[in-house]
Design an enzyme around this catalytic site. Structure first.
Site, PDB file in Angstrom:
ATOM      1  N   HIS A   1       0.861  -1.185   0.000  1.00 55.21           N
ATOM      2  CA  HIS A   1       0.000   0.000   0.000  1.00 55.21           C
ATOM      3  C   HIS A   1       0.895   1.232   0.000  1.00 55.21           C
ATOM      4  CE1 HIS A   1      -3.745  -2.232   0.724  1.00 55.21           C
ATOM      5  NE2 HIS A   1      -2.996  -3.034   1.476  1.00 55.21           N
TER       6      HIS A   1
ATOM      7  N   ASP B   1      -8.520  -5.335  -2.430  1.00 55.77           N
ATOM      8  CA  ASP B   1      -7.897  -5.544  -1.120  1.00 55.77           C
ATOM      9  C   ASP B   1      -8.258  -4.446  -0.114  1.00 55.77           C
ATOM     10  OD1 ASP B   1      -5.983  -6.913   0.693  1.00 55.77           O
ATOM     11  OD2 ASP B   1      -5.071  -4.932   0.628  1.00 55.77           O
TER      12      ASP B   1
ATOM     13  N   ASN C   1      -5.401  -6.346   9.574  1.00 54.33           N
ATOM     14  CA  ASN C   1      -6.472  -7.122   8.968  1.00 54.33           C
ATOM     15  C   ASN C   1      -5.933  -7.920   7.791  1.00 54.33           C
ATOM     16  OD1 ASN C   1      -8.997  -8.072   8.413  1.00 54.33           O
ATOM     17  ND2 ASN C   1      -9.695  -6.233   7.343  1.00 54.33           N
TER      18      ASN C   1
ATOM     19  N   ASP D   1       2.124  -6.751   2.595  1.00 54.01           N
ATOM     20  CA  ASP D   1       0.937  -5.999   3.017  1.00 54.01           C
ATOM     21  C   ASP D   1       1.358  -4.740   3.791  1.00 54.01           C
ATOM     22  OD1 ASP D   1      -1.638  -5.162   3.311  1.00 54.01           O
ATOM     23  OD2 ASP D   1      -2.275  -6.768   4.658  1.00 54.01           O
TER      24      ASP D   1
END
Lengths: 331, 442
Positions: free
Chosen positions: B60, B152, B278, B305
């Site tokens: 991200h 996502d 998460n 992630d």
């Protein structure tokens, strides 16, 4: 003891000390002049992020009876709903010189965060956090049980005693209940045997290690375990998700299976007391017959709450002050 | 272009062999390398492992929209320092990367930053809303050449939409990377549902909410003959389902994150939101199953992630905090600690799980290549002998939400090469001599 965050943090001796201190506080409350000078010049902030008239008033009364200055800070909407953040509020209170912060918060763990973040130097008293803990409620429940069920129901002769051997049934919405969690931890520490009774949907997954028994059958518990105290938990509709159509089919079915009605009252042992942390849903988890019966100690629980909270504030705050002892002040 | 001689390192942690990097490719390996190394800059790789540059399938970068948490520039700097030469930038930006315009913008900014190749991931559904397919074909045909599509952060929950997406991307050899989370079973959830959530009074995120979606999706992928990638699987049951699906010949790949390899849910006890993520941190049994899954190849890749968040989104009560952890600069240290130093993965396995397989899944043809003569010089020189205490404030990522803060982790990046140019040398970032922007302007 620097903070009071969870009953799981209390040793047996610490818990008994709080109960004994509460008994001494209660004794002073029978006088015409109820105010003690113990916390004169100290500031207690009631920081309430949830509506709770009863708990706030109880803490406010306790602090005022100990001569503390009390500030009520009703924070409407937490940072969850984009108000001022807990951090900024805490820094503000610290700047104003709060010696203790009594916090009620919808987020589990918020008092823990407040106590460990360095945002405030004062003592933190958890007045209920989310579905986690409500330690003063459990302490006042234990105090009430001890008064009625230990020794000869006097005050003096129960000092130093715990709740060894008492059987306590806690009935209802355990999943959403901070009262249940605090009581299981504390009552176990004090030697009582706890049975949680609830529909399986209102028990948390992962309950196995809790130091208590679990039953889905209230009638069996009433008949077979013969509890000395039965505590009816509030069905917390405000915390319940409607996903899946709810946690039980209907209020009527809940009452039928898990409500304390006259029929179940009659089958309780003669000496058993009926408790409820309030506010009650009359006709749902508890019938009017049960709530108003002579064996109900629900109103007394409220009175005992003041004494227990006085004890908690005293033990957290006054003992830091040299030369101030309860015995002197209570004279 | 400068020539570099990586001297004394061990490709794949095996035999010592010098590597000569010239004109963007590996020009020679072994004795030939030193022979052709006149005027080469020497990179002392004594004791180091030489690997293909790492490829992250799950990053991200937050730009556009949350440049207060991370930018493509800062996130790709972090990636280069972590040993990566390519990252896949997830689509949950603002605006969402659901059009050719947004993915091309991300791709261009990534190219201009020049630290790693940035491959945008396209959203499966418009606005991540889970209702209508985004223009997957337009994103695939754009300059960004999108091949990985994911909502996502949200699960493609509607089984019909998931089926359509799986089918549709076959036209351009795309893959659906699913965030497996049944939304109904996880409403308001805060942490793994189990003994610790029961005690802490935090709403539970049950394992079954992940496993049920994975089970459905592998069956869907089987039915329509499509390629499925399972993001960040976190439970023992998920590993079992993937193992079963692969045994059936279903075209599924799976990913685990470093934090699910290294951390468990009892860290939540202190209510420190740095551990809020998460899918959530799971039990020790789940961590063991995920490690075993990576070790035996059931789980194909490790992906970070990497999810940077601002201080205000983490410095608060648990329920108010954002989900996510940074990971680019701690990924390989955690993999080394949990899998290499424990003897479960060789360095060749690390190359497979963190470079070759993610490149293959993402259809990135010039990354994840062998360390071999003639191949693009996307390389990592890794010193596995050092240890460092993680200091989030010293990292290149803009955010400080590292769950490994204060922990001592093994290994560090000595050098990273992107097509023959060092982006990291001596453990420090090396800015490009001239950026694309300047070239274009002149």
């Amino acid at each position: 003891m620097k903070h009071l965050l969870s009953t799981a943090d209390l040793s047996r001796d610490e818990a008994v000390l709080i109960l004994d201190t509460a008994a001494q506080m209660a004794a002073t409350q029978e006088r015409a002049i109820k105010k003690l000078p113990t916390l004169r010049g100290r500031t207690v902030v009631n920081l309430f992020y949830e509506d709770s008239t009863r708990t706030r008033i109880s803490f406010e009364t306790a602090a005022k009876r100990l001569s503390a200055d009390v500030i009520n800070f009703s924070a409407k909407g937490s940072s969850v709903s984009k108000g001022e953040s807990l951090k900024d509020t805490a820094l503000t209170l610290q700047a104003m010189g709060a010696d203790a912060v009594v916090i009620r918060h919808p987020a589990s763990g918020a008092p823990h965060t407040l106590a460990t973040s360095g945002w405030t130097q004062g003592a933190v008293l958890n007045a209920g956090d989310g579905t986690h803990q409500h330690p003063t409620q459990a302490l006042l429940d234990a105090y009430t049980m001890r008064r009625h069920l230990v020794g000869e129901s006097g005050i003096a002769d129960v000092a130093g005693r715990d709740l060894a051997g008492l059987r306590v049934a806690i009935v209802g919405d355990v999943l959403h209940s901070r009262v249940a969690r605090s009581n299981v931890d504390l009552l176990h520490t004090l030697g009582a045997e706890v049975t949680l009774v609830a529909p399986p949907t209102l028990l948390p997954v992962g309950i196995a290690p809790w130091p208590c028994r679990v039953s889905y059958d209230l009638d069996a518990v009433v008949t077979d375990e013969r509890p000395d105290a039965i505590m009816m938990l509030r069905v917390q509709r405000e915390r319940m998700s409607n996903a899946g159509g709810g946690f039980f089919p209907s209020a009527v079915e809940y009452t039928r299976r898990y409500g304390l009605d006259a029929r179940r009252m009659a089958r309780l042992p003669e000496h058993a007391i009926v408790m409820h942390p309030g506010p009650m849903n009359r006709g749902l988890e508890i019938s009017a017959t049960a709530a108003d019966s002579p064996r109900a100690v629900i109103v007394e629980q409220v009175a005992n709450g003041v004494a227990v909270r006085m004890a908690a504030l005293y033990l957290l705050l006054a003992q830091e002050t040299p030369g101030s002892t309860l015995q002197e002040d209570a004279r | 272009m400068t020539t570099y001689l990586i001297r004394g390192g061990r490709p794949y942690g095996e035999d010592v062999a010098d590597v000569l990097v010239r004109d963007g490719v590996v020009a020679a390996i072994g004795p030939d390398a030193a022979a052709g190394a006149d005027e080469a800059v020497v990179v002392d790789a004594d004791g180091c492992v030489v690997l293909p540059g790492l490829v992250d399938l799950h990053t991200h970068l937050r730009e556009p929209g949350r440049e207060d948490a991370e930018t493509i520039e800062t996130g790709t700097r972090a990636a280069a320092l972590g040993g990566f030469t390519a990252v896949h930038a997830m689509a949950n930006t603002s605006p969402v990367a659901d059009t050719a315009g947004v993915v091309e913008q991300v791709w261009r900014i990534g190219r201009d930053s020049g630290w790693v190749d940035v491959h945008p991931v396209g959203a499966v559904s418009v606005g991540l809303a889970g209702e209508h397919l985004a223009e997957l074909g337009a994103m695939a045909d754009s300059a960004a050449h999108v091949r990985v599509f994911s909502d996502d952060g949200k699960c493609v929950h509607d089984p019909v939409l998931m089926r359509r997406a799986l089918e549709y991307v076959k036209a351009f050899d795309g893959v659906i990377a699913q965030h497996s989370q049944d939304p109904r079973l996880t409403e308001g959830s805060q942490m793994h549902e189990g003994e610790i959530s029961a005690q802490l009074g935090l709403a539970g995120w049950p394992s079954v909410a992940e496993e049920a979606i994975i089970a459905r999706d592998v069956l869907l992928a089987d039915h329509v003959g499509s390629r499925l990638h399972v993001c960040h699987l976190s439970t023992a049951g998920s590993v079992e389902i993937i193992r079963w699906a692969k045994a059936r010949g279903i075209d599924v790949t799976a990913e685990a994150t470093p934090h699910h390899l290294g951390l468990t849910d009892d860290l939540v006890r202190g209510y420190d939101p740095v551990f809020k993520v998460n899918p959530p941190l799971r039990t020790a049994a789940d961590v063991e199953a995920v490690r075993a899954g990576v070790a035996d190849g059931t789980i194909d890749i490790v992906a970070t992630d990497h999810a940077p968040h601002t201080v205000e989104d983490k410095d608060c009560e648990w329920a108010a905090a954002a989900f996510g952890m940074t990971g680019l600069e701690t990924a390989l240290p955690v993999v080394q600690l949990t899998l290499v130093d424990t003897g479960r993965l060789s360095w060749r396995d690390v190359a497979r799980t963190m470079s070759e397989a993610p490149a293959r899944i993402g259809r990135v043809t010039d990354q994840g290549r062998p360390v071999a003569v003639g191949e693009p010089a996307n390389l990592l020189v890794w010193d596995p002998r050092s240890t460092r205490v993680v200091d989030p404030t010293a990292q290149a990522t803009m955010s400080t939400n590292s769950p490994f803060r204060g922990r001592e982790l093994p290994g560090h990046t000595v050098a990273t090469f992107l097509r023959g140019r060092p982006t990291v040398l001596d453990g420090r970032l090396v800015p490009a001599p001239t950026s694309h922007l300047q070239e274009e302007e002149s």
